[in-house]
Every structure is written in C-alpha cells, then in structure tokens.
Write an enzyme that holds these catalytic residues in place. Structure first.
Site, mmCIF file in Angstrom:
data_model
loop_
_atom_site.group_PDB
_atom_site.id
_atom_site.type_symbol
_atom_site.label_atom_id
_atom_site.label_comp_id
_atom_site.label_asym_id
_atom_site.label_seq_id
_atom_site.Cartn_x
_atom_site.Cartn_y
_atom_site.Cartn_z
ATOM 1 C CB CYS A 78 -0.995 -0.029 1.126
ATOM 2 S SG CYS A 78 -2.128 1.621 1.307
ATOM 3 C CE1 TYR A 79 3.963 6.007 -3.579
ATOM 4 C CE2 TYR A 79 2.136 7.692 -2.932
ATOM 5 C CZ TYR A 79 3.566 7.360 -3.466
ATOM 6 O OH TYR A 79 4.202 8.403 -3.695
#
Length: 128
Positions: A78-79
């Site tokens: 997840c960025y």
C-alpha cells in the site's frame, strides 16, 4: 481456489508476517492459486530493504523476494501506508547510480484499488 493474502503485521515483533509467509509457502505447493499478497498498515515493513535481521535470524524480506521469484506471486505494498512508515520507492528518473528509496526488490506499490480487485477475483482472502 484462488487466494489473496493480506499482511498487516510487521516483519518483526509479531508472528503475523512470518505465519503469513509460512501459509503462502505451503499454499503455492498445492493446486490452489496464490493470486497476490497485499501488505497494508504495519505489514508494509515487510518491503523495507533497510531492515537487516541478525545473522542467525530468519530474513523474512528475502524470503518474500524468493517466493516472488520462484512462483511469480505479486507482492503489493500500500503506497499510502508505506509513505507513512518511511518506505519510499526507488527514483529511476535520476540516472546516477545512487539508490534513493528503500522499497525492497520485487515489491511494488499500489493503492487499495489493487486489493479490491484481488478480492473481487479471488475466492478467499486471508488476513494475517
């Protein structure tokens, strides 16, 4: 059966990530399909190339990388969660040979939309 694995436990300090790895390792040896592994919340630490365990400890980050290389399992990070925890992508726009990010090889950043797509096409999602 198609599986998506959601890892929210940090690489070290809890058993979540190592249990997830052992589950994934067993799953790829069956007739089931491991579609992707998504690292979220503290689980993004599994993609931090700066983590260096003691020489006599199991290197979980390298283990995830080997799983990707051998079975072509997608390792999504997840960025937003990665940024909050200081994990940065490598900047390939600067052509000097200086590595600027600490996202480990074979991990790729993505958004929650990738997790949603994986859940949509898989039969099971398991969170660790």
């Amino acid at each position: 059966m198609n599986y998506t694995i959601l890892v929210t436990g940090s690489a070290y300090g809890t058993q979540n990530a190592s249990t997830a790895f052992l589950f994934c390792q067993a799953l790829v040896k069956t007739t089931h399909i491991l579609h992707s592994i998504f690292f979220y919340c503290d689980g993004v630490s599994n993609a931090n190339s700066m983590i260096t365990p003691a020489i006599d400890e199991f290197n979980l980050i390298k283990a995830w990388q080997k799983l990707n290389k051998k079975y072509q399992v997608n390792l999504y990070v997840c960025y937003s969660a990665a940024l909050r925890r200081g994990i940065l992508e490598n900047d390939n726009t600067d052509h000097s040979n200086i590595k600027k990010g600490n996202l480990a090889l074979f991990f790729q950043t993505s958004g929650l939309i990738e997790l949603a797509n994986s859940i949509n096409i898989c039969d099971r999602i398991i969170q660790f």
